[in-house]
Design an enzyme around this catalytic site. Structure first.
Site, PDB file in Angstrom:
ATOM      1  N   LYS A  27     -12.345   9.408  -6.113  1.00  0.00           N
ATOM      2  CA  LYS A  27     -13.024   8.594  -5.100  1.00  0.00           C
ATOM      3  C   LYS A  27     -12.707   9.206  -3.746  1.00  0.00           C
ATOM      4  CE  LYS A  27     -13.018   5.516  -2.272  1.00  0.00           C
ATOM      5  NZ  LYS A  27     -13.787   5.943  -1.123  1.00  0.00           N
TER       6      LYS A  27
ATOM      7  N   GLU B 216       1.022   3.983  14.019  1.00  0.00           N
ATOM      8  CA  GLU B 216       0.275   5.234  13.862  1.00  0.00           C
ATOM      9  C   GLU B 216      -1.070   5.095  14.573  1.00  0.00           C
ATOM     10  OE1 GLU B 216      -1.360   6.376   9.991  1.00  0.00           O
ATOM     11  OE2 GLU B 216      -0.572   8.388  10.295  1.00  0.00           O
TER      12      GLU B 216
HETATM   13  P1  NDP Z   1      -7.573   4.958   4.318  1.00  0.00           P
HETATM   14  O1  NDP Z   1      -6.365   4.339   3.729  1.00  0.00           O
HETATM   15  O2  NDP Z   1      -8.441   4.121   5.156  1.00  0.00           O
HETATM   16  O3  NDP Z   1      -8.484   5.526   3.161  1.00  0.00           O
HETATM   17  C1  NDP Z   1      -7.977   6.364   2.164  1.00  0.00           C
HETATM   18  C2  NDP Z   1      -8.798   6.179   0.897  1.00  0.00           C
HETATM   19  O4  NDP Z   1      -8.532   4.908   0.349  1.00  0.00           O
HETATM   20  C3  NDP Z   1     -10.285   6.266   1.126  1.00  0.00           C
HETATM   21  O5  NDP Z   1     -10.863   6.970   0.071  1.00  0.00           O
HETATM   22  C4  NDP Z   1     -10.687   4.803   1.122  1.00  0.00           C
HETATM   23  O6  NDP Z   1     -12.033   4.610   0.758  1.00  0.00           O
HETATM   24  C5  NDP Z   1      -9.770   4.259   0.068  1.00  0.00           C
HETATM   25  N1  NDP Z   1      -9.600   2.809   0.105  1.00  0.00           N
HETATM   26  C6  NDP Z   1      -9.790   1.972   1.145  1.00  0.00           C
HETATM   27  N2  NDP Z   1      -9.500   0.706   0.776  1.00  0.00           N
HETATM   28  C7  NDP Z   1      -9.125   0.747  -0.499  1.00  0.00           C
HETATM   29  C8  NDP Z   1      -8.694  -0.236  -1.456  1.00  0.00           C
HETATM   30  N3  NDP Z   1      -8.583  -1.506  -1.135  1.00  0.00           N
HETATM   31  N4  NDP Z   1      -8.379   0.162  -2.667  1.00  0.00           N
HETATM   32  C9  NDP Z   1      -8.453   1.457  -3.023  1.00  0.00           C
HETATM   33  N5  NDP Z   1      -8.867   2.423  -2.188  1.00  0.00           N
HETATM   34  C10 NDP Z   1      -9.190   2.067  -0.935  1.00  0.00           C
HETATM   35  O7  NDP Z   1      -7.070   6.250   5.088  1.00  0.00           O
HETATM   36  P2  NDP Z   1      -7.934   7.305   5.903  1.00  0.00           P
HETATM   37  O8  NDP Z   1      -8.962   7.924   5.033  1.00  0.00           O
HETATM   38  O9  NDP Z   1      -8.347   6.717   7.170  1.00  0.00           O
HETATM   39  O10 NDP Z   1      -6.847   8.452   6.160  1.00  0.00           O
HETATM   40  C11 NDP Z   1      -5.979   8.446   7.207  1.00  0.00           C
HETATM   41  C12 NDP Z   1      -4.612   7.981   6.776  1.00  0.00           C
HETATM   42  O11 NDP Z   1      -4.121   8.815   5.745  1.00  0.00           O
HETATM   43  C13 NDP Z   1      -3.585   8.088   7.879  1.00  0.00           C
HETATM   44  O12 NDP Z   1      -2.779   6.937   7.848  1.00  0.00           O
HETATM   45  C14 NDP Z   1      -2.791   9.298   7.482  1.00  0.00           C
HETATM   46  O13 NDP Z   1      -1.490   9.324   8.013  1.00  0.00           O
HETATM   47  C15 NDP Z   1      -2.797   9.222   6.016  1.00  0.00           C
HETATM   48  N6  NDP Z   1      -2.528  10.502   5.410  1.00  0.00           N
HETATM   49  C16 NDP Z   1      -1.322  10.718   4.813  1.00  0.00           C
HETATM   50  C17 NDP Z   1      -1.012  11.947   4.287  1.00  0.00           C
HETATM   51  C18 NDP Z   1       0.288  12.187   3.610  1.00  0.00           C
HETATM   52  O14 NDP Z   1       0.403  13.199   2.911  1.00  0.00           O
HETATM   53  N7  NDP Z   1       1.272  11.351   3.747  1.00  0.00           N
HETATM   54  C19 NDP Z   1      -1.958  13.052   4.383  1.00  0.00           C
HETATM   55  C20 NDP Z   1      -3.204  12.718   5.002  1.00  0.00           C
HETATM   56  C21 NDP Z   1      -3.473  11.471   5.493  1.00  0.00           C
HETATM   57  P3  NDP Z   1     -13.143   4.402   1.916  1.00  0.00           P
HETATM   58  O15 NDP Z   1     -13.327   5.722   2.533  1.00  0.00           O
HETATM   59  O16 NDP Z   1     -14.332   3.975   1.151  1.00  0.00           O
HETATM   60  O17 NDP Z   1     -12.627   3.350   2.829  1.00  0.00           O
END
Ligand code: NDP
Length: 970
Positions: free
Chosen positions: A637, A848
């Site tokens: 996903k 963040e």
């Molecule tokens: P999100 O948490 O908003 O989204 C991540 C994924 O989770 C997306 O595919 C999203 O889908 C999905 N998602 C959203 N809600 C749900 C749910 N309830 N259940 C299951 N899946 C869900 O993060 P971002 O994409 O905005 O990414 C940025 C964040 O990621 C930052 O906080 C960053 O620090 C972190 N990050 C951490 C890394 C690490 O290695 N520690 C590396 C890279 C990023 P949809 O797009 O449809 O909302």
């Protein structure tokens, strides 16, 4: 200096000295650098340090004075006035000069403008002071003006980027023209110095462009450098000569061996690039002679300046010039100030023209130059060392470098352990391949062909925008009639693509497909699964530019960042394939007579992969490839904002031959299908990377066991960060500013590893801020389709609004120190913003923000710095800039983060090299790209067999055995 360790410590100490102002600090550093010395110098140094501790103030002064003395040997003067004294003395000895302005590395446009002004000032002064000086040889003097200025091109533009020569020329030319114009009026000579390979092509282009302009095309008093240690040198020289011939006016080439040999080797090895320099010293010497011939044979069009201290290289040039009938007064030898005095004298006596390269600048800040010179003086292969301190015979010194070349051993290739080895216990010779991993390489945008390929890919990608992409379930393309549009954040009207949206029925369908494919896939050999990943990596390599171009459009990544993401994806495939081969085979747990126990792994079952948009290919591919190579089937996903890149990953695995159902592509709303699958009893493993909010929800949900659920769910959870970088009071600011700015604003601060808190010790706070703010003001902000951008748009409107809100919060909590004004109006461009007077409990210091916003926190000392660094909920990355060995050790031990980076940027982890991931609220402690990552996707299992029959057992049990598969696969 024979003792390498002492030498390194000595140079490092000299390097840091300029930033130490208090006697106590100097003594502390001395102590840290030298007291653990275990060699002949040890008693001496220990006594010195003990004595210094008694009267630190005096000792500190004494040391600075001594090192300044050393610097004075290589630096011709502190300022123009000071240098004139030296130049007059040299003139009395018939030695000419070229002056070079020393200083800190230029990190901002303000500093670049200052450098340009200093150049002009120096020119004026030298011209005034040398009026009436006449040529030493009195012959062909029109070729060799008395005043000669060497200009460092990188000091004139802080944002020079190898990918964008046009931008560099556009900024450099206006800064250079006034200098050139004035030099010409004053009858001076200007030489463009050559620095690292990354800037070479730009410098050559700039030289040709400027001196083809009507104003300068008939000016002969200009020169450029060719570095003989470069493999490109010959082609570059021919190109210059052709250009010069077409231009119809002479120019000068200073031929040198090159001064960045170690740097070029290190940089290329780190990035997987071909090393641009010759690896054996005699190869550069041979090339120097070849280039000497080319230069002298083209004497009609080009004046030669031979920059060498090597008597063989010098003698060769002399002999060749004689042979070609070129008068001694028509070329010159250039040698460094403070070095090889006897050679200079001899050359003058022989009637040659000699010019000294004279650095001008404050002694202590000029330390990095000094260290380079000292290294050159003492390097094992350096000619000077051989000549003046080791009394090598004349014959040997004048030996043809070709002879040395033939005799020299071929460079050793990095060895990979693959062969069989006898284990110490004699149990088995059957071992898996070695664990050295060689990373995929980055694209080097220094090369024009690579720039062209990227431009072509961007053009091509533009024609593909707006396409529709299906779901892929059980190997079939599925269209639901509903789509999610993905936008270009630089130009939100532009739709990058439409990805079919999955709903709950499709999620169920995908789960069913993944479950049924699981039986077969889990029984596929490790080798077959590893090869699937390797084929995927090969396809990515083939489609590399196309994929990078897509990232530029879909998530606003600058070129190099996009390429880095694709490289990382390839690395994940290749590294995990190798790791699985290493850990996958059943391995004997213990040698015990009569019984054999083998531990091996089974996949967990069905994996749900939920990825963020910020490393759209790498993170999605990393989690997916780990799941597949370990024998799990997967549903991916992607994030909505990067769904087209997700579709590409699916295409790539399909082409690589992933069997139906093993990988299913399910774009859709995270809050709907993501949440549904997270909660599902048949999902065995969730690999998630994203925000803390969603990650915690997933973690919690996975802890509940649903009716009918047969297995405990496992969660691999990587979340956000609030990463702090500490700048110690003795840090090298040239490095600290550039790296902190890049860590904070590279990819608009949208990396989980980005620096969002800069923790600065009060002692150098003022200087740090002065340089930091002007560096931020110089960053290139704009549409990343243009090469060389550092800051592009943030991902979407929601992110834009959220970051703006944080900026407002920052304004109410702290002091706005800097905000860019000139960001594009169209697109989601948030201006790089810096807050000061930030305290650790403020929201902008704790939450963040995930955008180009940096909070600066001033602290008293290192105790407080570490306390502040560790004071957030997160523990992802951290940085520390210091030149105190003691403080560095302390930081290594005490900073709480999954990845602690010392004296470098805190972003840009490389697979295998920097296993990546954090703890506390940053994640569950797994390390993507690390040796134990795959274990997260596996269940360990042990099979024990009693191999004793009637009291008899085989003596040897193999260390590894074939996989447990039935029927066996051979
Ligand atoms: P999100 O948490 O908003 O989204 C991540 C994924 O989770 C997306 O595919 C999203 O889908 C999905 N998602 C959203 N809600 C749900 C749910 N309830 N259940 C299951 N899946 C869900 O993060 P971002 O994409 O905005 O990414 C940025 C964040 O990621 C930052 O906080 C960053 O620090 C972190 N990050 C951490 C890394 C690490 O290695 N520690 C590396 C890279 C990023 P949809 O797009 O449809 O909302």
């Amino acid at each position: 200096m024979r003792d390498e360790h002492f030498k390194v410590q000595m140079f490092r100490f000299v390097d840091v000295l300029a930033s130490l102002h208090r006697g106590g600090e100097i003594v502390r550093h001395l102590d840290e650098y030298f007291t653990d010395m275990r060699n002949g110098f040890a008693p001496l140094v220990r006594t010195g340090v003990q004595a210094a501790k008694i009267v630190p103030w005096i000792s500190g002064q004494l040391l600075r004075w001594n090192v300044s003395g050393m610097a004075r040997q290589f630096i011709a003067g502190k300022n123009p006035h000071d240098v004139m004294k030296t130049l007059r003395k040299r003139r009395a000895k018939n030695i000419g000069f070229t002056v070079d302005l020393l200083g800190e590395a230029v990190v901002s446009e303000r500093e670049a403008t200052e450098y340009a002004a200093r150049c002009l000032e120096l020119l004026e002064y030298l011209a005034g002071e040398t009026q009436g000086w006449i040529d030493q040889l009195g012959k062909n003097s029109e070729l060799f003006p008395v005043v000669n200025l060497s200009v460092k091109i990188s000091a004139l533009y802080s944002q020079m980027n190898p990918a964008d020569p046009a931008d560099a020329t556009a900024h450099l030319a206006p800064k250079l023209r006034p200098i050139l114009r004035r030099a010409r009026e004053l009858g001076a000579f200007v030489n463009f110095d050559m620095e690292s390979y990354a800037h070479k092509n730009i410098t050559l282009e700039l030289f040709k462009t400027l001196f083809t302009e009507t104003e300068f095309h008939d000016w002969p008093h200009v020169g450029i450098v060719i570095q003989a240690y470069l493999r490109d040198a010959e082609a570059d020289l021919f190109d210059l000569i052709d250009w010069g011939r077409a231009r119809g006016t002479r120019f000068t080439v200073r031929l040198v061996k090159g001064a960045y040999w170690d740097y070029e080797k290190i940089k290329s090895s780190q990035n997987g690039w071909n090393i641009p320099v010759y690896l054996q010293k005699p190869e550069s010497d041979v090339n120097f002679e070849l280039l000497t011939r080319i230069l002298l044979e083209n004497e009609k069009n080009v004046t030669s300046a031979f920059g060498s201290h090597n008597v063989r290289s010098i003698a060769h040039a002399q002999a060749l010039a004689d042979q070609l009938g070129i008068d001694r007064s028509r070329f010159e030898f250039q040698l460094l100030y403070g070095m090889a005095g006897p050679i200079k004298r001899a050359l003058v006596e022989m009637g040659y023209r000699v010019r000294e390269y004279c650095p001008v600048g404050e002694l202590l800040p000029g330390m990095s130059y000094l260290v380079r010179r000292l290294l050159e003086n003492t390097s094992n292969e350096g000619f000077l060392r051989a000549k003046f301190s080791e009394n090598v015979s004349e014959q040997q010194l004048l030996r043809d470098p070709r002879e040395l070349l033939n005799g020299a051993a071929a460079p050793s290739a990095t060895s990979v352990t693959t062969g069989d080895r006898q284990l110490p216990d004699g149990a088995s010779v059957d071992v898996p391949p070695g664990d050295t991993y060689e990373n995929a390489s980055l694209v080097n945008f220094v090369y024009k062909e690579n720039q062209e390929q990227m431009r072509a890919a961007l053009r091509q990608m533009r024609t593909q925008l707006g396409k529709k992409y299906p779901l892929v379930i059980n190997g079939e393309k599925i269209w639901t009639g509903k789509t999610i549009a993905s936008f270009n954040p630089s130009s939100p009207k532009e739709i990058v693509g439409h990805v079919t949206e999955a709903g709950i029925p499709e999620a169920e369908h995908a789960l069913e497909a993944a479950r049924s494919a699981s039986k077969q896939w889990s029984r596929t050999t490790i080798e077959e699964r590893a090869r699937l990943l390797e084929r995927a990596a090969a396809i990515m390599e083939r489609r590399r530019y196309e994929l990078s171009a897509l990232e530029v459009f879909e998530v606003g990544k600058p070129w190099a960042e996009a390429d880095g993401d694709i490289r990382e994806a390839m690395d994940f495939c290749l590294f995990y394939a190798q790791q699985m081969r290493l850990i996958g085979r059943p391995r004997l747990t213990q040698h015990v007579p009569g019984e054999e126990s083998y531990q091996h792994y089974w996949p967990r079952g069905v994996a749900l992969i939920v990825a963020p948009w910020n490393f759209p290919m790498a993170i999605l591919c990393g989690m997916t490839s780990a799941a597949l190579v370990t024998g799990n089937t997967a549903i991916i996903k992607p994030a909505e904002q990067a769904a087209v890149i997700g579709a590409m990953l699916m295409e790539i695995f399909a082409e690589a031959g992933v069997p139906p159902g093993v990988l299913n592509f399910l774009p859709g709303k995270g809050s709907i299908i993501g949440a549904h699958l997270v909660d599902h009893k048949d999902v065995n493993l969730i690999a998630f990377t994203g925000s803390r909010e969603v990650g915690l929800r997933i973690w919690e949900s996975a802890g509940q066991t649903r009716p009918g659920q047969l297995q405990l769910k496992h969660v691999v959870c990587e979340m956000g960060g609030k990463n702090g970088v500490i700048i110690d009071s003795d840090a090298d600011l040239d490095e600290a500013i550039v790296d902190s700015i890049y860590s904070a604003f590279g990819y608009q601060g949208q990396k989980c590893s980005a620096c969002s808190r800069l923790i600065v010790l009060e002692e150098n706070y003022r200087r740090v801020m002065q340089r930091l703010l002007s560096a931020a003001a110089s960053l290139r902000v704009g549409n990343p389709e243009e090469p060389g951008m550092t800051v592009g748009p943030v991902i979407d409107k929601t992110a834009y609004d959220r970051i703006q809100e944080y900026i407002e919060i920052g304004k109410s909590e702290a002091t706005l120190a800097f905000q860019r004004k000139d960001v594009p109006a169209e697109g989601y461009f948030v201006p790089p913003t810096i807050f000061v007077d930030v305290t650790p409990e403020m929201r902008i210091a704790r939450e963040e923000i995930f955008g180009p916003v940096l909070s600066v926190i001033k602290v008293r000392d290192l105790d407080e710095a570490i306390e502040v660094a560790n004071s957030t909920d997160y523990a992802l990355t951290a940085g520390f800039f210091s030149r105190s060995p003691g403080n560095i050790e302390r930081a290594k031990a005490e900073i709480v983060a999954g990845n602690v980076y010392i004296n470098r940027s805190c972003t840009g982890a490389v697979v295998g090299r920097h296993p990546f991931g954090g703890f506390k609220m940053s994640g569950g402690g797994t390390k993507a790209g690390g040796a134990d990552y795959l274990l997260q996707f596996l269940l360990p299992r042990v099979v024990t067999e009693n191999i004793t029959r009637h009291g008899f057992a085989p003596e040897e049990t193999p260390q590894y055995r074939e996989e447990f598969l039935w029927p066996p696969k051979r």
